[in-house]
Each structure stands twice: as C-alpha cells, then as structure tokens.
Write an enzyme that holds these catalytic residues in place. Structure first.
Site, PDB file in Angstrom:
ATOM      1  NE  ARG A  86      -2.810   0.395   3.413  1.00  0.00           N
ATOM      2  CZ  ARG A  86      -2.505   1.061   4.531  1.00  0.00           C
ATOM      3  NH1 ARG A  86      -2.432   2.375   4.510  1.00  0.00           N
ATOM      4  NH2 ARG A  86      -2.292   0.418   5.657  1.00  0.00           N
TER       5      ARG A  86
ATOM      6  CE1 TYR B 253     -16.645  10.918 -15.760  1.00  0.00           C
ATOM      7  CE2 TYR B 253     -15.477  10.968 -13.661  1.00  0.00           C
ATOM      8  CZ  TYR B 253     -16.162  10.269 -14.639  1.00  0.00           C
ATOM      9  OH  TYR B 253     -16.359   8.919 -14.494  1.00  0.00           O
TER      10      TYR B 253
ATOM     11  CG  ASP C 220      -9.559  15.451 -15.565  1.00  0.00           C
ATOM     12  OD1 ASP C 220      -8.873  14.822 -16.394  1.00  0.00           O
ATOM     13  OD2 ASP C 220     -10.548  14.944 -15.011  1.00  0.00           O
TER      14      ASP C 220
ATOM     15  CE  LYS D 194     -12.496   7.275 -18.645  1.00  0.00           C
ATOM     16  NZ  LYS D 194     -12.216   7.294 -17.209  1.00  0.00           N
TER      17      LYS D 194
END
Length: 387
Positions: free
Chosen positions: A50, A103, A175, A200
């Site tokens: 982690r 978004y 973004d 993406k």
C-alpha cells in the site's frame, strides 16, 4: 542522459529497474509485504505494497516522464487521484473556482461531498479567462478545470489561467484525461498539478482502471503520499502492469485516434441530421486557435448535437454497429454514449442545461478502427434514426 522523445519514454521509462533477473518488462509483484533483514533493516526500499510497490513504481516513472513532471503517483482510479488533490488543497471554508463543465463525478465530489465540509465552489466558463480572475476570492485555495472538457470539448487557455493562479497565489489543477500527455502537458504550461484517468488513453484497452497525479512540487507530492497511503486508494499491481503496457503504444495510438476523429468530425459537420459538432480541430470551434497552440493534436473525442428528438437520438445510437454503446473513452474501440441519460444522468436538468448538455447530444470516443468503416457506420445509423 539526452532528453528522449515522447514515444521513447513511453516504451522505456521505468523498465528494467526492479527485477533481479533482468526481465525486459517489469513483472507483476503481487505480494503484499516484504522481508526485513532484521527488525531495523529492510532488504530494500519496499516494506508494504500500500505504501510502495515495484510494478506501480514502474508506472509512476513513465507517467512522470510522459508529463515532463518530477513526481507522479498512481491511484486506484482517476477519481481517487482527483479526491486526493481536493483533500490536499481544500479545508473547511475553502473556496474553489471550477470549470463550468466538469466530469459529472468531479462536479458531484465538490458539490455533494466537499460542500458538507464547508467548501464553497464557484463554477465559471473558463474559456473566458476573465471569468476565472473575477471569481477569485480571499479564501480561494484551488482553481480546477478540464481542457478539453467533458463532454462539450471546450478549450481553456491553460497558460493564461496558470498566470492568474500565480498572481493570486492559488493552486491550479487540470484534469488532462481527454488529451493524455501525448497531446498536452499542462505542467509545461505553468499548472501546479495534473490529474488524469489512466483508465482512458494511457491504458488504452478498456481493461484497467487507474489514475494519476503529477507535479513538480516536492512538498505537494509529500502531501499526496500521506493522503494516498492513509486513505488507501493505491493502485494494485495487475492494473499497474496493464496501464504500463498501454503506455508503450500511447503515442502511436493517439495518432490514429486523432486521424479518425478528424474524419468523423468533418463528416458529421457536413451532415444534414447534425445541428452542431464540438471538436477542437474544426476552425469553427470556440478557442480553436488556443487548442492549436497548446495541444499537439486535437484528440479522439467528438461530440455532436443532432437535429433530432430524444427518441430519434436513441434510435441512432441503437442502429450503430461498429461503434459500441458504452460509457468510458480512450480505448482502441470506438464508443458512443448519450450524456443526458448516461454519464451525466446524476446531474439535475438545470445543471445539464447550464452545462449545455442537450437531450440530443452524443459523445463519441473515436477508436483506431478503419476510418471508412466508422464513417459508413455513422451514415447508416443516421439514416435509420433520423428519417
């Protein structure tokens, strides 16, 4: 080392640095924890996945190089990266100047989650940079926008807004998902932080979910590390491996995405069933000149408003054969969706109207299929749905 070209970094950055056996491609390190030599001495820099993990570190290296950034961290999703930026930048009574068209989940995060902690947001049309300057208040801690935006593909002069942010000593985040670093590198334009959904274009095959934050600010990166480690939004090794693999072909894929998108935009711009095409590569597009200045090419996203009812628009989508009716974007396959009832359905009618999202708006993610196949598919679907 001589500065390398984008495509070279995509193939080679971060590889071969972690494997003791000389593997050409960084393996998937699926383990959770790492051996110590003694209670006070670790065998390596890794102790618990982690915190840090070799497969993810390989992806971090390529993402930072592709963005011309000093520090990159990758996350379990693009939204996890965006949440980390907001968590780091904002506190009770903070004010945000945000792009009017975001978004949908970014909009929701600001207005329905962070608002509960006292964060106030002013949404403005950032295509006019004066709107940004006029919206800044004494407690403004963040300017946040997309360019191109989702789904209207609006273009903001990023360097101009970055100068405004510097003048007012306000952190600025962008973004960059719709462009990917292959087409636009906001850090080079003066932005403090870039967030991106690696799901993406970087991954590029619709088979991995991942996100990234990139910055040149060491202190900011240290804050991102604290948030990421303690909130636990770290990227798993299998998705990190797939995203790293996708990055190798990003440059080549984006060339075909852009080539196909230009052809689709031009075809639709001349079609009688289409009211308006939103594509930064068209000379008629608002701020086309800005896009030409700050982007290497105009991207693989095209949005259109049909001269059609909601029902006719649905009929067009249902008639498509090569284009797949699905959310998301940036994969090798061409996708299509209707924002009003799919990706942006959680927004109110008023919010959609303010963002310009009409019932007849269609968003295309143009893939890398044969160009003529895509154009033929659009022709037959428009004929079937818009009689």
């Amino acid at each position: 080392m001589t500065k390398r070209q984008f495509a070279t970094n995509g193939v080679h950055s971060g590889e071969g640095e972690h494997d003791a056996h000389g593997a050409l491609v960084t393996p998937i390190y699926a383990n959770v924890t790492y051996r110590y030599d003694s209670p006070t001495e670790m065998k390596s820099e890794y102790r618990y996945s982690r915190m840090k993990e070799p497969t993810r570190e390989s992806l971090n290296a390529v993402v930072s190089d592709l963005h011309n950034g000093e520090y990159a961290r990758t996350f379990a999703s693009g939204m996890a990266a965006i949440n980390t930026l907001f968590t780091t930048a904002l506190s009770a009574d903070s004010h945000v100047v945000a792009g009017q068209t975001l978004y949908a989940e970014s909009h929701t995060l600001l207005t329905r989650v962070f608002s509960d902690f006292g964060v106030d947001v002013t949404f403005v049309d950032t295509t006019d940079t004066e709107n940004v300057a006029n919206a800044i208040e004494e407690n403004t801690d963040l300017i946040y926008l997309e360019s191109p935006t989702n789904p209207m593909l609006q273009i903001t002069d990023i360097a101009a807004v970055a100068a405004i942010a510097d003048e007012h000593d306000v952190l600025m985040g962008v973004d960059n998902t719709f462009s990917s670093p292959a087409l636009q590198r906001p850090l080079d334009l003066g932005v403090d932080v870039v967030v991106e959904s690696l799901t993406k274009y970087v991954s590029g095959h619709s088979d991995a979910i991942a996100g990234a934050i990139v910055t040149n600010d060491k202190a900011l990166d240290a804050e991102f590390e604290v948030i990421q480690y303690n909130q636990g939004a770290t990227l798993g090794p299998h998705d990190a491996f797939l995203a790293r693999r996708g990055a190798k072909t990003l440059g080549a894929r984006m060339e075909k995405h852009c080539e196909n998108a230009r052809a689709v935009a031009q075809f639709l711009d001349e079609h009688d069933a289409v009211d308006r095409v939103y594509y930064p590569g068209l000379a008629s597009h608002t701020n086309h000149e800005v896009a030409a200045e700050q982007m290497a090419d105009f991207g693989g996203m095209v949005s259109v408003e049909l001269d059609a009812t909601l029902e006719e628009t649905i009929a067009v989508l249902e008639a498509l054969e090569v284009f797949q009716l699905a959310e998301s974007l940036g994969g090798v396959e061409s996708l299509v969706e209707q924002p009003a009832v799919m990706t942006h359905q959680d927004l109110s009618v008023e919010e959609r109207d303010k963002a310009g999202i009409a019932d007849s708006l269609i968003r295309f993610s143009i893939g890398i299929e044969g160009t003529e196949d895509l154009l033929h598919d659009l022709e037959q679907a428009l004929a079937a749905g818009c009689n």
